[in-house]
Design a protein around this motif. Sequence first.
Motif, short mmCIF file in Angstrom:
data_model
loop_
_atom_site.label_atom_id
_atom_site.label_comp_id
_atom_site.label_asym_id
_atom_site.label_seq_id
_atom_site.Cartn_x
_atom_site.Cartn_y
_atom_site.Cartn_z
N ILE A 1 0.83 -1.20 0.00
CA ILE A 1 0.00 0.00 0.00
C ILE A 1 0.87 1.25 0.00
N ARG A 2 1.94 1.22 0.78
CA ARG A 2 2.88 2.36 0.81
C ARG A 2 3.49 2.60 -0.57
N LYS A 3 3.83 1.52 -1.26
CA LYS A 3 4.42 1.66 -2.60
C LYS A 3 3.41 2.28 -3.56
N LEU B 1 2.24 10.06 -5.13
CA LEU B 1 3.01 11.25 -4.74
C LEU B 1 3.99 11.67 -5.84
N LYS B 2 4.57 10.70 -6.51
CA LYS B 2 5.48 11.01 -7.61
C LYS B 2 4.73 11.68 -8.75
N MET B 3 3.55 11.18 -9.08
CA MET B 3 2.77 11.78 -10.16
C MET B 3 2.30 13.18 -9.78
N GLU B 4 1.97 13.40 -8.51
CA GLU B 4 1.56 14.74 -8.06
C GLU B 4 2.71 15.73 -8.19
N ARG B 5 3.93 15.30 -7.87
CA ARG B 5 5.08 16.21 -8.03
C ARG B 5 5.29 16.54 -9.51
N GLN C 1 8.49 17.95 -1.34
CA GLN C 1 8.71 17.50 0.04
C GLN C 1 7.80 16.32 0.39
N PHE C 2 6.58 16.33 -0.11
CA PHE C 2 5.67 15.21 0.15
C PHE C 2 6.20 13.92 -0.48
N GLU C 3 6.74 14.03 -1.68
CA GLU C 3 7.28 12.83 -2.33
C GLU C 3 8.49 12.31 -1.57
N GLU C 4 9.38 13.20 -1.15
CA GLU C 4 10.55 12.77 -0.41
C GLU C 4 10.15 12.16 0.93
N ASN D 1 9.23 7.32 4.34
CA ASN D 1 8.26 6.46 5.03
C ASN D 1 8.22 5.07 4.41
N LEU D 2 8.44 4.99 3.11
CA LEU D 2 8.49 3.69 2.45
C LEU D 2 9.68 2.88 2.95
#
Length: 443
Positions: free
Chosen positions: A44-46, A52-56, A123-126, A131-132
């Motif tokens: 789920i984390r992945k 998050l990557k697509m949002e960045r 920052q959210f993606e990092e 967290n992953l």
Amino acid sequence: MKLPVLFLIVWLGYVLPVKAQDTLLISFQDAVKIGLQQNQNFQIRKNEQHVLKMERQAAIMGHLPRVNINNNLFRQMGQQYQQLEGQLVVTNVTNDLLTTGLNANLPIFNSGRRLFTTRATRQFEEAGSLNLHRASQDVVFEIAQQYLQILLDQELYRIAVQNLENQKEQLRQIEGFVEAGLRTLSDQYNQQSEVARLTTVVLDAEIQLETDMWQFAETLQLESNTIPELLPLDLETVPSEFLDLGLDELYELATNNRQDFRAQKLLVGGQKDMISAARSFYYPQINGFFNYNTFFTSLDERSFRDQYMRIYPQRTFGINITIPIFNNFENRVAVARSKMEHNNQSLELNAIERRLTQETKLAFENYRVAIKREEATKVQLEAAEVAQQVIEERFRLGVSNFVDLAQANQQLVTAQSDHAQARYTHYFQEVILRYTLGVLEVK
């Protein structure tokens, strides 16, 4: 009657289907690999990290113009008003139309909203990536805990079986002593009672082992009716490099390496940027635009190419300035929501920092105690072995009674169990310490 019943039992054994359980031989590294592939929370984390990557990427692309093409093909029936070459044609006919438009919009000034959003999503993606990594450490920690527990269960089961066999052998010796008149019949009954008690101990140890193995199989998401067979670990430990560090140094090491703590700091920073992005709607917005439109109508007898490409195309470009006056408090709600998210993330950061201090100290103290406990149980085991041998010899010679022998045997089994638990606890406490400091390796 006995022969038909026996025949029926044998026949049922051949006819009824029997589903044998399969065993899977795995090492600790194999278990970690399987766990990372099968663990639901980690997967789920992945998936969340991909979003998050697509949002960045979308935030970065937001600096470029938005370009869209729209096409409409439709039929009008009834009274038609059509502007053709400076004249207005009014007819009551069926008109087939094809319209095409190209629109481009480029934000020129929006009070830094694009910059704040881009920085926040980065920052959210990092933070998601950190967290992953922490989630992978969670999987390794859980697998290590269950793996070591099963190995400990196997060791305790082996000790229980060995003790049961020793007591059975001792029962045979006492029976011989009773026949020879060297021991009373009460000693024989007492030993029979002890053998019966140890039989239940073996059964309990076996059930505990089976339960933990099935739970571990569920953690690894193994196929149905498949249980793992674990390879042993080398429990020989060397003095850890963390023993030479003070609590302040350990705490600094934890704050630098704990991925969840670093991720939370990034989340706080990202939410702060989102507050600035929400506030940008308070100020005027300037956007550039370009529109290109053309159409074809069946009321015009000229060719499709002439109408569509030469006669009816229109081009419009300019600048749009939007000044917010009153928007039903929608902008204020967006800012308030961003502030709430920022405050909540700040509270979580303080909580993690507080727990980090407590967990580091507790893990370090437990690790030191585990080392001392292993050393103490080793001395305990050596003394219990010598005492049991002496008491057993004295009992054989008739100098000691059964109570002394039973007590010596019980102390030996207790020492063996305590030492086994201390060894595995020592090993696992180092795993806990590394997990707490954020330096647990994920292989």
